[in-house]
Design an enzyme around this catalytic site. Structure first.
Site, PDB file in Angstrom:
ATOM      1  N   HIS A   1     -55.875   3.146  -2.336  1.00 22.38           N
ATOM      2  CA  HIS A   1     -55.860   1.828  -2.108  1.00 22.38           C
ATOM      3  C   HIS A   1     -57.250   1.139  -2.101  1.00 22.38           C
ATOM      4  O   HIS A   1     -56.753   0.278  -2.541  1.00 22.38           O
ATOM      5  CB  HIS A   1     -56.096   1.408  -0.725  1.00 22.38           C
ATOM      6  CG  HIS A   1     -56.060   0.308   0.243  1.00 22.38           C
ATOM      7  ND1 HIS A   1     -55.536  -0.783   0.169  1.00 22.38           N
ATOM      8  CD2 HIS A   1     -57.210  -0.796   1.135  1.00 22.38           C
ATOM      9  CE1 HIS A   1     -55.904  -2.035   0.622  1.00 22.38           C
ATOM     10  NE2 HIS A   1     -57.047  -1.722   0.618  1.00 22.38           N
TER      11      HIS A   1
ATOM     12  N   GLU B   1     -50.635  -5.477   6.256  1.00 26.18           N
ATOM     13  CA  GLU B   1     -51.514  -4.332   5.811  1.00 26.18           C
ATOM     14  C   GLU B   1     -51.519  -3.152   6.287  1.00 26.18           C
ATOM     15  O   GLU B   1     -51.010  -2.835   8.140  1.00 26.18           O
ATOM     16  CB  GLU B   1     -53.113  -4.386   5.678  1.00 26.18           C
ATOM     17  CG  GLU B   1     -53.751  -4.588   4.868  1.00 26.18           C
ATOM     18  CD  GLU B   1     -54.764  -4.590   4.582  1.00 26.18           C
ATOM     19  OE1 GLU B   1     -56.010  -4.368   5.652  1.00 26.18           O
ATOM     20  OE2 GLU B   1     -55.827  -5.060   3.347  1.00 26.18           O
TER      21      GLU B   1
ATOM     22  N   GLU C   1     -51.507   0.376   8.344  1.00 32.38           N
ATOM     23  CA  GLU C   1     -52.884   1.401   8.833  1.00 32.38           C
ATOM     24  C   GLU C   1     -51.611   1.565  10.064  1.00 32.38           C
ATOM     25  O   GLU C   1     -50.506   2.159  10.313  1.00 32.38           O
ATOM     26  CB  GLU C   1     -53.975   0.724   9.440  1.00 32.38           C
ATOM     27  CG  GLU C   1     -54.315  -0.703   8.434  1.00 32.38           C
ATOM     28  CD  GLU C   1     -55.608  -1.341   8.063  1.00 32.38           C
ATOM     29  OE1 GLU C   1     -55.740  -0.845   9.511  1.00 32.38           O
ATOM     30  OE2 GLU C   1     -55.804  -2.178   7.863  1.00 32.38           O
TER      31      GLU C   1
ATOM     32  N   GLN D   1     -59.832 -14.857   2.837  1.00 29.89           N
ATOM     33  CA  GLN D   1     -61.345 -13.410   2.618  1.00 29.89           C
ATOM     34  C   GLN D   1     -61.380 -13.184   1.140  1.00 29.89           C
ATOM     35  O   GLN D   1     -62.772 -13.706   1.370  1.00 29.89           O
ATOM     36  CB  GLN D   1     -59.873 -12.184   2.687  1.00 29.89           C
ATOM     37  CG  GLN D   1     -60.904 -11.028   2.478  1.00 29.89           C
ATOM     38  CD  GLN D   1     -60.049  -9.721   2.327  1.00 29.89           C
ATOM     39  OE1 GLN D   1     -58.683  -9.794   3.074  1.00 29.89           O
ATOM     40  NE2 GLN D   1     -60.090  -8.449   2.465  1.00 29.89           N
TER      41      GLN D   1
ATOM     42  N   THR E   1     -55.852   0.116   4.515  1.00 35.48           N
ATOM     43  CA  THR E   1     -54.476  -0.370   4.249  1.00 35.48           C
ATOM     44  C   THR E   1     -53.873   1.344   3.986  1.00 35.48           C
ATOM     45  O   THR E   1     -54.937   2.067   3.543  1.00 35.48           O
ATOM     46  CB  THR E   1     -54.256  -0.575   2.961  1.00 35.48           C
ATOM     47  OG1 THR E   1     -54.871  -1.927   3.404  1.00 35.48           O
ATOM     48  CG2 THR E   1     -53.223  -0.963   2.970  1.00 35.48           C
TER      49      THR E   1
END
Lengths: 423, 423
Positions: free
Chosen positions: B141, B207, B209, B248, B357
């Protein structure tokens, strides 16, 4: 009944003119003694008024507040009663302490039960902090840092004047004034070696900040306008955002500061209500370019709070090294809160939102050693003949702050922390 | 007594071979029904075992656990009893569900009180999260992101292979699977205009996770070695770190992601204990260059958890768009925790630490739309004939994950979240 903020008010408890806690302040905190468990108190002069005792004695009967709210490890349950109730409680305390009011003044037994010298009690963390956010809202600070580490001609990053830059910090390591802590260890990458090393930080710094405490929750998806923001702010404390500069430099790309900050943050023990600070509102910097509509606000939303920082070495006396002011904030609390919730992020009672380092426009008003000693190039002399680029082992850093007008001084007490040598 | 992880164990409750919750799993969660308040449950097959009921009926008498631990809004009080007690409880539940054990199997009245179909109950947030940390520990990632936004030849920043990069996130907006949320609004700066604009995010992403939950607290100043780290990890959940890429990009310099992340994070409702996952430990990537001594570890510390992500549009069927695995983590949980506490940062029960991620080495294993659709250049086709660069309004994103060995499948259930249009 005279309103609690009235400058003419006098208490039957003698309050020194240089004291932070006259009858117009009445900040809330949590304290315990050798014989009592944690409870809610209010500072008046050099004493603390035990609200659990007063409630039990019936002084707050009209307010109908349960005992568990006052015999409590934190202020959160009190704050959760809402601003009207907390405001009525503050007004009732003001009335009880008013020099003309005999109810408590002339009841020796109640007085002796309800009042103790602050020096005889232990002040505890005032709130249980759910989430902690740190902003970066002083333009002088951001300009100084940008000048030092990037480009003096373009010190501010492109987003800085469009939004109050902020990031999440660690709530668990926020500690109350008087709690010592160890110099942090961590990874750093000295310029003269190829690989990082692990050891005690060599550039431990303070950051002079104020923090506001959330007094009213929102649900996920809800937003708060700048106009409504004050309803959600219960009060403020001093905040020292201790920072290990060498750890920060190596770790912070690309996701921001982490271990450079989360080893400790020191707050003052008394939460001064926003209500008590209202008389000290003042104008802030003009915001150019114009901000987006959701960040616009009207009226004076900065607060004129004089701030200072002193270093007290292991032996010797204090040297005051910084004189700053909360009024130097470019972004206001109301804008910070509107921005923080603009995406629907939910907030809870006890959440803490810190200002970021508060620097003023002149070198003596810079709010960190990084700026005061300008990256180590201008060491600061102390009274004991030594000098500092950063904070030494066994140094105590003391932050103080107060508003003053018409002989009324509304202060925060101290945020004091001592750095012990790394293990 | 056969050990709870034994692959030969069978329950008198029928469990489909493709079900995540055989007798070897026994994950903990919090649920409520129309007639009962929030309580601790354990998943078995397609049913949930009500631990409050079993405790009241005396099935856990030897463990001496108070009723309030089980009739509770969160697992924190149960976790606080410590691993030996929680492990003994899991073993006792395993014994009670064992096909050869008649205690509950043959007690129709108790069985009917204690068992309900999962589809008939409401699953709630399993833990009260104090602090939430997000790492960035998948090398594939980080390499993908660095390649896209910086320099393919130097995709990883200099610190990346020396420490598990991490940052603090927002705890308040972590929500349980099935909780819908609004597409976030925020400031973005389109490339073709001079000033930022405010509006609904145009590049909402997931994402993929995993998150681990702290099971044992430390005090400020304490550190945890990689060897001791597992004692502090109670269990894991799936974690969707929803991200608004356009917000972001504009906000994240220099202090990291903030409003791009804190509008929502979705977790799966069942906490699978680390104990149940131990049989699935596996080796991770070789770490070169050699890490500093405080980050060294021995043994297999990755976990082989197959992970997948599907998109379910408003109308139509699911399309699985990602097949990844938790074993692709470059930094292990034990290293993350040792690093997090290396500066003395204190941790609390219920703290959540997410992986970052999780992408594997091949395009089909990338853990975000950003990578799967490679910054919008390779739109992903869905079963219904539409395609996606990012997540659309009314899309539901579903994450699933499980370990499998010797016909035993230890799974996490689902982390499911639907994006409603911005207001």
């Amino acid at each position: 009944m005279i309103k609690a903020n009235d400058p003419s008010l006098k208490s039957w408890i003698e309050v020194n003119p240089n004291c932070d806690f006259p009858i117009q302040n009445l900040p809330f905190g949590i304290f315990k003694t050798q014989s009592s468990s944690a409870r809610v108190g209010v500072a008046i002069g050099d004493q603390v008024l035990d609200l659990a005792v007063l409630n039990k004695l019936g002084y707050f009967n009209n307010l109908k507040i349960g005992e568990a709210v006052f015999v409590n490890n934190f202020l959160n349950d009190l704050i959760a009663l809402g601003k009207p109730t907390c405001s009525a409680l503050r007004q009732r305390i003001s009335d009880l302490l008013n020099e003309t009011n005999a109810e408590l003044r002339d009841n020796k037994e109640a007085r002796e039960k309800a009042l103790q010298y602050i020096s005889n009690v232990q002040l505890l963390m005032p709130v249980k902090v759910g989430d902690y956010t740190d902003f970066y809202s002083s333009i002088d600070h951001a300009t100084n840092v940008g000048t030092m580490f990037r480009d003096p001609a373009n010190a501010l990053l492109p987003n800085w004047k469009h939004l109050p830059v902020g990031y999440h910090g660690r709530a668990s390591s926020i500690i109350v004034s008087g709690t010592n802590f160890l110099r942090p260890k961590g990874q750093t990458k000295p310029a003269d070696v190829d690989s990082p090393v692990f050891g005690a930080s060599k550039s431990l710094d303070f950051e002079l900040e104020m923090a506001f405490i959330i007094g009213k929750p929102t649900s996920l998806g809800e937003t708060i306008s700048t106009a409504a923001a004050d309803d959600y702010i219960f009060g403020l404390t001093l905040f020292n955002d201790w920072s290990a500069r060498d750890i920060q430099t190596w770790e912070y790309v690309p996701l921001g500061p982490f271990l450079a900050k989360n080893f400790a943050s020191t707050i003052s023990p008394w939460v001064v209500t926003l209500e008590a600070l209202e008389p000290f509102r003042t104008a802030g910097y003009e915001q150019t370019p114009k901000v987006l509509p959701y960040l616009e606000y009207t009226g004076n939303k900065n607060i004129d709070i004089y701030l200072e920082v002193a270093i007290l070495p292991e032996t010797g006396t204090e040297t005051t090294i910084c004189h700053s002011n909360y009024k130097y904030m470019y972004w206001t609390m109301e804008q910070q809160l509107a921005h923080h919730t603009s995406n629907g992020c939910n907030i809870n009672i006890g959440d803490m939102m810190a200002s970021g380092t508060i620097s003023g426009p002149t070198p003596g008003s810079f709010g960190s050693m990084l700026e005061l000693a300008w990256k180590g190039t201008k060491p600061l002399p102390l009274n004991d003949g030594t000098e500092r680029k950063f904070i030494n082992d066994n140094d105590t850093v003391i932050m103080r702050g107060y508003c003053q007008k018409e002989k009324v001084r509304i202060g925060f007490g101290e945020a004091r922390g001592k750095v012990l040598p790394a293990l």
